[in-house]
Design an enzyme around this catalytic site. Structure first.
Site, PDB file in Angstrom:
ATOM      1  N   THR A 189     -12.345   6.013   8.188  1.00  0.00           N
ATOM      2  CA  THR A 189     -13.568   5.009   7.121  1.00  0.00           C
ATOM      3  C   THR A 189     -13.939   3.657   7.112  1.00  0.00           C
ATOM      4  OG1 THR A 189     -11.122   4.918   5.507  1.00  0.00           O
ATOM      5  CG2 THR A 189     -11.702   6.997   5.642  1.00  0.00           C
ATOM      6  N   TYR A 225       1.161  -1.191   0.533  1.00  0.00           N
ATOM      7  CA  TYR A 225       0.065  -0.283   0.371  1.00  0.00           C
ATOM      8  C   TYR A 225       1.033   1.410  -0.146  1.00  0.00           C
ATOM      9  CZ  TYR A 225      -3.510   3.399   1.579  1.00  0.00           C
ATOM     10  OH  TYR A 225      -4.252   4.658   1.878  1.00  0.00           O
TER      11      TYR A 225
END
Length: 253
Positions: free
Chosen positions: A190, A155
């Site tokens: 989130t 990532y």
């Protein structure tokens, strides 16, 4: 009059989290927004939210890992509008594992979603911006691209690739009126927050403790505010830069 009055914006990853918050804030500031995502039900619900606040929005179902879907997205936007002022790229996935446990499937998923999709969407919409002589592209990266973070290896690497790509492409198109910048979020509340943090108050507090400025996790609107600035004419002299929005994580560790 809003700060984005009459601007046309394409927002990827719009059906949740940062992308949804940006879509709604863009509409509140006067933009017309094309919301892009894979989940049609969530996309249509977002359009209803936009219309409920008096805005203009539409949804295009698109898997950004597929080149043909991006071509369809571009065609759908071209059919509705004669130009695009803002491209906000926020589609992303996170695989959170120790390095030796991350595998080829993890790598391919992250590379295709978090990097290659950004390349293709930029290539799709930059020619129209060049023809119009203006445009703003905002790519969501991460503090993982500049700050070591355990278990986010692929990532972070792809987010670093996004920041490097953005600076290089910004240099090529600056004199043609195109601005390209990145927002680097820190810990934002989130759906991408790893389950081990969501399910543990101790882990949540540990993450909050890394934030030296406000003592809380960031919220999607904390990213939407700078996204409005970068999409507006207020940032007409800003390109090729990274805006870190992390509550001070990077300076406290």
């Amino acid at each position: 009059m809003g700060r984005l009055e009459n601007k046309i914006a394409v927002v990827t990853g719009a059906t949740s989290g940062i992308g949804e918050a940006v879509s709604l804030m863009y509409v509140k500031e006067g933009a017309k927004v094309v919301c892009v995502g894979r989940n049609a039900e969530k996309g249509n619900e977002l359009v209803k939210k936009i219309e409920a606040i008096g805005g203009e929005g539409s949804f295009v179902q698109c898997d950004l890992r597929k080149f043909e879907d991006i071509e369809k997205l571009k065609a759908a936007v071209d059919e509705k509008y004669d130009h695009v002022d803002i491209l906000f790229n926020s589609a992303g996935v996170l695989v959170h594992k120790p390095f030796l446990e991350q595998n080829k499937e993890d790598f391919d998923l992250i590379m295709e979603t978090n990097y290659r999709a950004y390349v293709w969407t930029m290539q799709a919409f930059i020619p129209g911006m060049v023809a119009a002589g203006k445009g703003s592209i905002i790519n969501v990266a991460s503090i993982s691209s500049i700050w070591p973070e355990l278990n986010s290896y692929f990532y972070g690497a792809m987010k670093a690739a996004v920041t490097n790509l953005s600076r290089n492409v910004a240099k090529e198109f600056a004199r043609q009126g195109i601005r390209i910048n990145c927002i680097l979020p820190g810990p934002i509340n989130t759906g991408m927050t790893p389950d081990f943090i969501k399910n543990s108050k101790e882990a949540q507090q540990g993450m909050i403790d890394t934030v030296c400025m406000v003592g809380r996790l960031g919220e999607p609107d904390d990213i939407a505010y700078p996204a409005v600035y970068l999409g507006s004419d207020e940032s007409s002299f800003v390109t090729g830069t990274n805006i870190v929005v992390d509550g001070g994580v990077c300076i406290s560790n």
